[in-house]
Design an enzyme around this catalytic site. Structure first.
Site, PDB file in Angstrom:
ATOM      1  N   SER A 171       0.836  -1.198   0.000  1.00 15.21           N
ATOM      2  CA  SER A 171       0.000   0.000   0.000  1.00 15.21           C
ATOM      3  C   SER A 171       0.875   1.253   0.000  1.00 15.21           C
ATOM      4  CB  SER A 171      -0.956  -0.042   1.197  1.00 15.21           C
ATOM      5  OG  SER A 171      -1.977   0.933   1.066  1.00 15.21           O
ATOM      6  N   ASP A 227      -9.840  -4.201  -5.449  1.00 20.33           N
ATOM      7  CA  ASP A 227      -9.322  -3.439  -4.311  1.00 20.33           C
ATOM      8  C   ASP A 227     -10.222  -2.231  -4.053  1.00 20.33           C
ATOM      9  OD1 ASP A 227      -7.786  -1.633  -2.651  1.00 20.33           O
ATOM     10  OD2 ASP A 227      -5.987  -2.742  -3.213  1.00 20.33           O
ATOM     11  N   HIS A 284      -7.696  -5.317  -0.584  1.00 20.59           N
ATOM     12  CA  HIS A 284      -6.538  -4.454  -0.332  1.00 20.59           C
ATOM     13  C   HIS A 284      -5.617  -5.142   0.669  1.00 20.59           C
ATOM     14  CE1 HIS A 284      -4.390  -0.644  -0.449  1.00 20.59           C
ATOM     15  NE2 HIS A 284      -4.231  -0.736   0.864  1.00 20.59           N
TER      16      HIS A 284
END
Length: 341
Positions: free
Chosen positions: A159, A286, A315
């Site tokens: 991320s 996601d 995610h």
């Protein structure tokens, strides 16, 4: 040890056929049956997954601007090192970092998992925290790793950590240390403006609000540390990260507004310059990614980047049915072992 992993290099119909570098449309990965939508795929691994048996040795390093970073080592005198970067408001103790640490340390790699400023359990000393493009701290960590004379170093980020990783290898493409052989980013918001709009959608506000609540506590603590530094507002007054970042992040780091901040710190403009083997693994479902977070045009043009897209994964999810490791962790192990001697 691993479940069967195979790549399907057929391109999805949503991409044109004039491709110079494969965009891997992975139709093999599927989550366990109980992870029945993108939100469950995202939340369950984050909240419930336990990774045991990881024993770090913590070291505090001083930064060149008179702050500190806490880094966590697993060292077994291997010649290869993986440096792992966590996501927004994460830490080296998040399950996805622990999974990487366990898998690699048990298979002839040393591990360095580092914590962004304020993320190791102690507030940092400077007026600011960190952001998606704060690569000066990646450089601090890499410099520390180089003191140990590793022959090969690879970088992985999840991320926000993926954004840091990609920006770092892209902006340093002309003078990247020769030990750094490859990089990987998982669930990475390559375009921060697109990602912020995605998080502002009603169906995704759970994630936005969670981040804002955590950052609100830190910003209040920072304002106590430096009285009058910030104009504190209740996090619920912000309808989006764009508003939040205009009020806080842009001002703290000297940008005009959130858009100016996003344009200058995101990794997207640097992807074209990456010149080491790099894998971007993003799930198409996601809840935090859209648009240029799936940089297919750049992957088509830059032969050093492979963009792997899975139908599922959420995610930073990617849980598997019959493995203690996620698909992302196993994919990283496969990728880096092919790229490093």
């Amino acid at each position: 040890m691993f479940s069967n992993i195979r790549e399907n290099s057929l391109l999805s119909s949503c991409f044109d056929n004039n491709i110079r570098m494969p965009i891997i449309q992975n139709n093999k990965y599927k989550p366990p049956f109980y992870l029945f939508n993108q939100h469950v795929e995202t939340i369950v691994p984050s909240a419930l997954r336990k990774v045991k048996g990881v024993n770090y040795r913590r070291e505090r390093i001083e930064t060149r601007d008179d702050d500190f970073l806490d880094i966590d080592w697993i060292q077994n005198d291997n010649s290869r090192l993986i440096i792992a970067s966590h996501g927004l408001e994460g830490s080296s103790d998040r399950p996805y970092i622990l999974g990487i640490a366990k898998l690699f340390s048990q298979n002839n790699w040393d591990v360095l998992a580092w914590n962004c400023r304020s993320c190791s359990g102690e507030m940092n000393k400077k007026e600011f925290l960190y952001h998606h493009g704060f690569t000066q701290d990646v450089e601090e960590v890499v410099q520390k790793a180089r003191f140990h004379n590793y022959k090969e170093i690879v970088l992985i980020g999840f991320s926000m950590g993926g954004s840091l990783t990609l920006k770092y290898v892209g902006e340093n493409s002309n003078n990247l240390y020769p030990e750094i052989k490859a990089a990987m980013a998982v669930s990475v918001p390559c375009n921060l403006s697109s990602s912020s709009k995605m998080l502002a959608l009603k169906k995704n506000k759970f994630y936005q609000n969670r981040f804002m609540r955590k950052l609100d506590l830190k910003l209040r603590a920072k304002n106590e540390q430096f009285p009058g530094l910030l104009e504190i507002k209740p996090w619920k007054d912000f309808n989006s990260f764009h508003e939040f970042d205009t009020h806080y992040s842009a001002k703290i780091f000297g940008f005009k507004d959130a858009q100016d901040f996003y344009d200058n710190v995101q990794c997207y403009p640097y992807l074209k310059d990456i010149n080491i083997p790099t894998l971007i693994l993003n799930a198409l479902n996601d809840p935090m990614l859209t648009g240029d977070c799936y940089p297919k045009n750049i992957a088509e043009q830059n032969q050093n980047i492979s963009l792997e897209l899975t139908k599922y994964g959420g995610h930073v999810g990617f849980l598997q049915k019959k493995s203690p490791y996620t698909y992302a962790e196993e994919r990283a192990f496969e990728f880096f072992n092919k790229k490093v001697s």
